[in-house]
Write a protein that holds these residues in place. Structure first.
Motif, mmCIF file in Angstrom:
data_model
loop_
_atom_site.group_PDB
_atom_site.id
_atom_site.type_symbol
_atom_site.label_atom_id
_atom_site.label_comp_id
_atom_site.label_asym_id
_atom_site.label_seq_id
_atom_site.Cartn_x
_atom_site.Cartn_y
_atom_site.Cartn_z
ATOM 1 N N PHE A 102 7.366 19.124 -41.238
ATOM 2 C CA PHE A 102 7.382 17.778 -41.800
ATOM 3 C C PHE A 102 6.569 16.877 -40.884
ATOM 4 O O PHE A 102 6.390 17.162 -39.706
ATOM 5 C CB PHE A 102 8.816 17.234 -41.886
ATOM 6 C CG PHE A 102 9.521 17.629 -43.150
ATOM 7 C CD1 PHE A 102 10.051 18.901 -43.280
ATOM 8 C CD2 PHE A 102 9.638 16.749 -44.210
ATOM 9 C CE1 PHE A 102 10.692 19.293 -44.452
ATOM 10 C CE2 PHE A 102 10.284 17.113 -45.380
ATOM 11 C CZ PHE A 102 10.812 18.386 -45.501
ATOM 12 N N ALA A 103 6.085 15.798 -41.430
ATOM 13 C CA ALA A 103 5.433 14.782 -40.604
ATOM 14 C C ALA A 103 5.937 13.436 -41.085
ATOM 15 O O ALA A 103 5.930 13.148 -42.283
ATOM 16 C CB ALA A 103 3.920 14.863 -40.740
ATOM 17 N N ALA A 104 6.444 12.663 -40.150
ATOM 18 C CA ALA A 104 6.889 11.306 -40.472
ATOM 19 C C ALA A 104 5.839 10.364 -39.884
ATOM 20 O O ALA A 104 5.590 10.383 -38.692
ATOM 21 C CB ALA A 104 8.254 11.055 -39.849
ATOM 22 N N GLU A 105 5.201 9.604 -40.759
ATOM 23 C CA GLU A 105 4.141 8.690 -40.277
ATOM 24 C C GLU A 105 4.425 7.282 -40.802
ATOM 25 O O GLU A 105 4.991 7.113 -41.879
ATOM 26 C CB GLU A 105 2.761 9.148 -40.779
ATOM 27 C CG GLU A 105 2.414 10.596 -40.463
ATOM 28 C CD GLU A 105 2.144 10.881 -38.994
ATOM 29 O OE1 GLU A 105 2.063 9.927 -38.197
ATOM 30 O OE2 GLU A 105 2.035 12.072 -38.643
ATOM 31 N N THR A 106 3.972 6.300 -40.056
ATOM 32 C CA THR A 106 4.248 4.911 -40.449
ATOM 33 C C THR A 106 3.022 4.206 -41.028
ATOM 34 O O THR A 106 3.100 3.039 -41.373
ATOM 35 C CB THR A 106 4.775 4.084 -39.253
ATOM 36 O OG1 THR A 106 3.930 4.300 -38.149
ATOM 37 C CG2 THR A 106 6.192 4.473 -38.909
ATOM 38 N N THR A 107 1.903 4.914 -41.161
ATOM 39 C CA THR A 107 0.712 4.254 -41.713
ATOM 40 C C THR A 107 0.892 3.961 -43.210
ATOM 41 O O THR A 107 1.536 4.730 -43.925
ATOM 42 C CB THR A 107 -0.560 5.100 -41.480
ATOM 43 O OG1 THR A 107 -1.657 4.397 -42.048
ATOM 44 C CG2 THR A 107 -0.465 6.469 -42.110
ATOM 45 N N SER A 108 0.322 2.849 -43.664
ATOM 46 C CA SER A 108 0.434 2.510 -45.085
ATOM 47 C C SER A 108 -0.823 2.914 -45.851
ATOM 48 O O SER A 108 -0.871 2.806 -47.069
ATOM 49 C CB SER A 108 0.678 1.006 -45.242
ATOM 50 O OG SER A 108 -0.347 0.301 -44.596
ATOM 51 N N ASP A 109 -1.819 3.427 -45.139
ATOM 52 C CA ASP A 109 -3.074 3.836 -45.774
ATOM 53 C C ASP A 109 -2.986 5.314 -46.179
ATOM 54 O O ASP A 109 -2.792 6.198 -45.339
ATOM 55 C CB ASP A 109 -4.233 3.614 -44.792
ATOM 56 C CG ASP A 109 -5.567 3.990 -45.403
ATOM 57 O OD1 ASP A 109 -6.063 3.230 -46.238
ATOM 58 O OD2 ASP A 109 -6.091 5.071 -45.060
ATOM 59 N N GLU A 110 -3.118 5.578 -47.485
ATOM 60 C CA GLU A 110 -2.936 6.921 -48.044
ATOM 61 C C GLU A 110 -3.882 7.965 -47.429
ATOM 62 O O GLU A 110 -3.467 9.068 -47.072
ATOM 63 C CB GLU A 110 -3.135 6.834 -49.561
ATOM 64 C CG GLU A 110 -2.767 8.074 -50.342
ATOM 65 C CD GLU A 110 -1.260 8.337 -50.448
ATOM 66 O OE1 GLU A 110 -0.451 7.516 -49.942
ATOM 67 O OE2 GLU A 110 -0.904 9.388 -51.003
ATOM 68 N N ALA A 111 -5.156 7.605 -47.306
ATOM 69 C CA ALA A 111 -6.148 8.550 -46.765
ATOM 70 C C ALA A 111 -5.839 8.874 -45.300
ATOM 71 O O ALA A 111 -5.947 10.025 -44.861
ATOM 72 C CB ALA A 111 -7.554 7.976 -46.906
ATOM 73 N N GLU A 112 -5.429 7.843 -44.584
ATOM 74 C CA GLU A 112 -5.073 8.009 -43.172
ATOM 75 C C GLU A 112 -3.824 8.896 -43.030
ATOM 76 O O GLU A 112 -3.749 9.752 -42.145
ATOM 77 C CB GLU A 112 -4.829 6.607 -42.569
ATOM 78 C CG GLU A 112 -4.277 6.571 -41.157
ATOM 79 C CD GLU A 112 -5.309 6.857 -40.076
ATOM 80 O OE1 GLU A 112 -6.456 7.234 -40.418
ATOM 81 O OE2 GLU A 112 -4.952 6.724 -38.892
ATOM 82 N N LEU A 113 -2.877 8.688 -43.939
ATOM 83 C CA LEU A 113 -1.647 9.478 -43.962
ATOM 84 C C LEU A 113 -1.979 10.969 -44.115
ATOM 85 O O LEU A 113 -1.461 11.825 -43.390
ATOM 86 C CB LEU A 113 -0.773 9.011 -45.135
ATOM 87 C CG LEU A 113 0.636 9.568 -45.253
ATOM 88 C CD1 LEU A 113 1.567 8.893 -44.259
ATOM 89 C CD2 LEU A 113 1.174 9.364 -46.672
#
Ligand code: CTP
Ligand code: CA
Length: 231
Positions: free
Chosen positions: A150-161
């Motif tokens: 799993f990866a938990a990320e806080t970015t709101s940019d889809e491509a960056e995610l």
């Protein structure tokens, strides 16, 4: 095809799932922990069981009960989780690291309860980095046939995610990674979840939004397909 809710498409497969969040002791009464409830990992265990798998849930400090009929092994710290996973992964068809693992632990654990500084001054806690269990599973000989992270990320940019998760999958040597955004109350403790699944070829379809059970079935669909490709 589909979400396999009634299919026994994991019949006889051995699946080991870690769930919850590890805790690192500071002294006998305190620890460093995280907000993972264990709901997604438990949903995965229930879904896999429904689909005929032989399931072991490695449970780290769950906020919820382990459902009746699910075999579980309880751990608290990252060291305990690591030992359990390395041992059980060897004989598993699928290993899923859904637990939120503490990245750091206190360098020294006090045998006695720490006392407040008499002068009201600050204290410093020195932390050392924990081993990365998923990376060890992904790179050791004992690797499961299909390894899911799993990866938990806080970015709101889809491509960056997607970019961050694809990099994480590659670095950790897992076959599949489920990435979710944890900003704005999403993810941790919530009833619903939204994930993107990414394998070595990139994102698998669109984001899966729904209950933790819906997300669990989508992850298991992808794991089943990867397993079949290896039979
Ligand atoms: N993981 C692990 N051992 C660790 C840390 C993480 O096995 N010591 C696993 C988690 O269970 C998850 C995956 O690695 O499946 C990604 O966790 P995440 O916290 O998103 O990645 P990190 O590599 O710790 O990166 P960071 O927290 O810096 O984003
Ligand atoms: Ca981390």
């Amino acid at each position: 095809g589909g979400h396999g809710r009634t299919a026994r498409d994991l019949d006889g497969r051995r699946i080991v799932i870690s769930a919850g969040g590890t805790r690192e002791p500071i002294d006998p009464v305190r620890f460093i922990g995280n907000r993972s409830s264990g709901r997604q990992g438990v949903a995965l265990a229930e879904a896999a069981k429904q689909r005929g798998a032989d399931v072991l849930l490695v449970a780290a400090n769950l906020e919820i009960e382990v459902p009746a009929g699910i075999e579980s092994f309880t751990v608290t710290t990252t060291a305990q989780l690591r030992e359990a996973m390395l041992e059980r992964a060897a004989s598993a068809d699928v290993v899923i690291m859904a637990a939120a693992v503490a990245d750091y632990r206190p360098e020294d654990v006090s045998d006695t309860k720490m006392k407040k500084e008499a002068d009201g001054g600050p204290v410093t806690l020195r932390l050392v980095q924990n081993p990365d269990i998923l990376t060890e599973l992904g790179h050791a000989d004992r690797r499961a046939r299909v390894l899911v992270g799993f990866a938990a990320e806080t970015t709101s940019d889809e491509a960056e995610l997607i970019r961050l998760a694809a990099e994480k999958r590659e670095r950790k040597g897992c076959d599949l990674i489920a990435v979710n955004r944890v900003d704005g109350g999403r993810g941790f403790g919530a009833a619903d979840n939204e994930v993107r699944l990414i394998d070595a070829n990139g994102p698998l379809g669109a984001a899966v939004a729904g209950s933790k059970s819906d997300v669990a079935h989508a992850i298991l669909d992808a794991a089943r397909d990867l397993l079949r490709g290896r039979d």
